[in-house]
Motif scaffolding. Sequence first.
Motif, mmCIF file in Angstrom:
data_model
loop_
_atom_site.group_PDB
_atom_site.id
_atom_site.type_symbol
_atom_site.label_atom_id
_atom_site.label_comp_id
_atom_site.label_asym_id
_atom_site.label_seq_id
_atom_site.Cartn_x
_atom_site.Cartn_y
_atom_site.Cartn_z
ATOM 1 N N ARG A 64 0.819 -1.209 0.000
ATOM 2 C CA ARG A 64 0.000 0.000 0.000
ATOM 3 C C ARG A 64 0.858 1.267 0.000
ATOM 4 O O ARG A 64 0.357 2.356 -0.318
ATOM 5 N N GLN A 93 -2.435 -1.405 -6.970
ATOM 6 C CA GLN A 93 -3.262 -0.838 -5.916
ATOM 7 C C GLN A 93 -4.723 -1.207 -6.158
ATOM 8 O O GLN A 93 -5.239 -1.084 -7.281
ATOM 9 N N LEU A 94 -5.389 -1.682 -5.091
ATOM 10 C CA LEU A 94 -6.788 -2.055 -5.153
ATOM 11 C C LEU A 94 -7.628 -1.031 -4.393
ATOM 12 O O LEU A 94 -7.091 -0.209 -3.636
ATOM 13 N N SER A 95 -8.928 -1.097 -4.562
ATOM 14 C CA SER A 95 -9.796 -0.150 -3.862
ATOM 15 C C SER A 95 -9.760 -0.350 -2.356
ATOM 16 O O SER A 95 -9.970 0.587 -1.584
ATOM 17 N N ASN A 96 -9.484 -1.594 -1.924
ATOM 18 C CA ASN A 96 -9.426 -1.883 -0.486
ATOM 19 C C ASN A 96 -8.164 -2.660 -0.121
ATOM 20 O O ASN A 96 -8.186 -3.543 0.731
#
Length: 686
Positions: free
Chosen positions: A145, A171-174
Motif C-alpha cells: 500500500r 493498488q486495489l480499492s481496499n
Amino acid sequence: MQGMEPIMEPAQQPAMVLTPARVSQPQSEAPASVTVIDRTLIEASGARELYEVLKLVPGMAAVKVDGNVPSVAYHPTLARDQRRMLVLLDGRSQYQPGLSRVSWNDMPVDIRDVERIEVTRGPAAAAYGANAFTAVINIITRDPRDISSSGVTMLGGNNGIRDAHLVGVHQLSNGAVRASVSRRADNGYDEPFEGKTLPDDKHIETLNTEWVWEADERNTLTVQAGGSQSRLERQQEAGLTDMGEYQDDPIQKGERAFLSLQWQHNFSRTHQLQILTYGQYNQEVTGFELCYLDPVTGKPGPGGGLFFSKELRDLYLQNGGDIEATFAAFPSDLDVMNRYLSLQSAGSPFCASSELDIQEVRYDLEIQDTLHLARWARLVSGAEVRHDRVQSDSYLGGTEDNVSYRLFGNLALDVLDPVTVNLGGYWERDQISDDHFSPRAGVNWRVFPGHHLRYVYSEALRTPDIYEERANINFQAQALSSPFGENAQTLLGWSPAYFFVTQQSPATFKPEKMRSWEVGYYGQFSAVELDVRYFQETLTNLLSTALNSFDFEPNNDGRVNHQGTEAQLTWRPAASHLFRVTGAHIHTRSNVKTEYRLAARNSGSALWSWQFSQHWAFSSAYYLSNDYNDNRFERVDMQLRFRHRAGPTELEWQAVVQHGLNKQPVVFPENRYQQDRMWFGVTVRM
C-alpha cells in the motif's frame, strides 16, 4: 525512493519500535537497546545483500567466514554455527530447528523488498522464547500500500556480480498486491589459497509476494507467499580429502517455500487482536563424489571400498569412535583384513557419491492480544503452538519431530509520569527440553525531556536443536562404481553401504543459559540521536565444541562472559545530510578457545550520506573489526547515485566500490579478496 524529493528529514521524535516488547512504543521507552535500519540507511549503505547492512549495528558481526556463506551474530564468539540469535521475517521465525541456524543465502527476500530492520540488542527470550538468545533481528518488508510504482533493477560488476530485481505493484480499492522476483550471483573469494582457487560461486533466486486486504476499518487480512532457490559451490571436506580424491567440487542446492496468513482485528482504539499462522519448507542437499584411496597403498584402488565396509564400521565402534585408533587396529583385525583382501578381486577403483541432506517443515499458529488497560498500563499477551519436523538420512538417520507450546506476556506501566516499568515473561514447553521460563524487567526514566536512562535485567536460554539432541550421522554410498554397485552385499558386507564413521548424540544436553543486565542512556536533541549502553552478560552451559562427522565432542561445558560498552549516534544537520556512527568495545572471556574466533575487542562503523542536488547523491561507509581470529577487518564503501526522469519513467543509476584497507584474510587464511569489489546498476520505475 519515489519522486525527486530529498530522502532525509531531521529527527524530531524518537522512532517507534515494535520488536522489544511486541508493542509499538517510543524507542526511548523500550526495555532494550534497539537499532533501527530504515530504507534511508539501507539505500545509503549501497549493500547488495541483506546481511551486509547489519554491519551498521554496534556489536554485530556480518562477514563471510566460508566464502559464500554469511555468518551474522551479535556479540559473536564462534566463527561458524551461528545459532544464538533469532531472526524474524514479517513475524516468521527464520531460525531453522534442524541444524540450529539462520541461512541468510536462502532467506526468501531481496534487500530491495525490505522497508525496515529492527535489532533488539540483548536477550529477548521474554518476548520471543528460546533462541531469542543474544539478540533479535526483525526484518519487515515493504507494505504494497506504500509503494506507488513498479520497477526493475539490474546490477553488474567484477567478481562475477550479476544481480536483477523485478517488483510489480497493483493498488486495489481496499488493499494492494506486491510481487517481486530477484537473482543474485557472484564468484565469492577469488584469490588463490595455497596455489588453488577455492570453489565458492553462488546463484540465488527469490520470490516474495504480499496481498493486503482491508475488509473494513476494523479488519485487515495479509497473505504472504514465496520461496527461494540457491546453488552454492562448497569447499572439499578436509577429513575426506585424506581418504579419497574428489571427482568434482561439492555443490549445495537449497529450496525454500512459505505461506503466511495474518488477520488483524481492532476491537477499539485500545484493543487489538492479531492471529498469525504460517507454514515453511526448507530443503538442502550437498552432493559429492570421491574415488577412495587404498588405506594400505595410499592410491586409488579397490581397497578404498574398505571405508564403506561393515567390518570397518564394527571396528570403529569397538574403538569408541576414535578414527586414529581404528586405523591403528585394522591391520591386526582378522575380519577387516579378510574384507580388504576380498576387495582386491573387484579389480577397479572404488568410487561413490554421497549426500548431506536435510528437510525441515514448520507449522506455526500464534495469537497475540494487545490491550491498553488504562492510560498508564499496556499489556501484550498471547499463545503459540509450533510443530517442527526434520527429515535427514545423513544427519538424523530418519525423521524427528518436536512440538512446542508457548505463553507470553509483556506489561508496560507508567507508574510515575517520568518512569516506565516493563515486565515480561515467556513460558514454553517442547518435547526436547521440557518446561522453561524466561523473565525480563526494565525501568526507563525520563530525566528531562529528550533524555532517558534505562536499566534492564533479563534471562534467556537456547534449547538444543534436533540435530544436537538426536544426531545419528550416516553417509550412504550411492551410485557406486562397477562392480561394487551390482554386488555391494558381497564386496562390502552390507547393502546399502555406509561410510565407516558414524556419530550419535548422547541426548543429554541442557539448554544454554544467559543472564544479562545493562544500563543505558537514550538522548534526542534537535538533530542528534544518541544511544549508549553498558552491559554484562554471562553465558553458561554452552555447546562450544564441534559436532560433525570427524570431530564430535558433545558437552555443555562452555562458558563466556561479555562486558563492554556500545554506542550509536545519528546526526541529521539538514534534510540533505545524514551522519551515523556506531562503536563497540567488548571484553570477552571464555574457557573454550573456539569461543574467541569471532570476538572482536573493538568494532564500529561510520556512514555519511549527502543528497547534494535534486538528482545526485553520494554516500560513504567505513567498517572496522579488530580482530576476527587475530585478523583485522577494515573496509571503505563509496556510492554515487543519479536520478532523473525520462518521460513517464524514473531512472536511477548507481555506482558502488568496496575497498579493503588491508589485505588480511577474513577470519580464516583461505578467505582472501584479490581486488576491490565494484558494480554498476540501473533502476527503472514506472
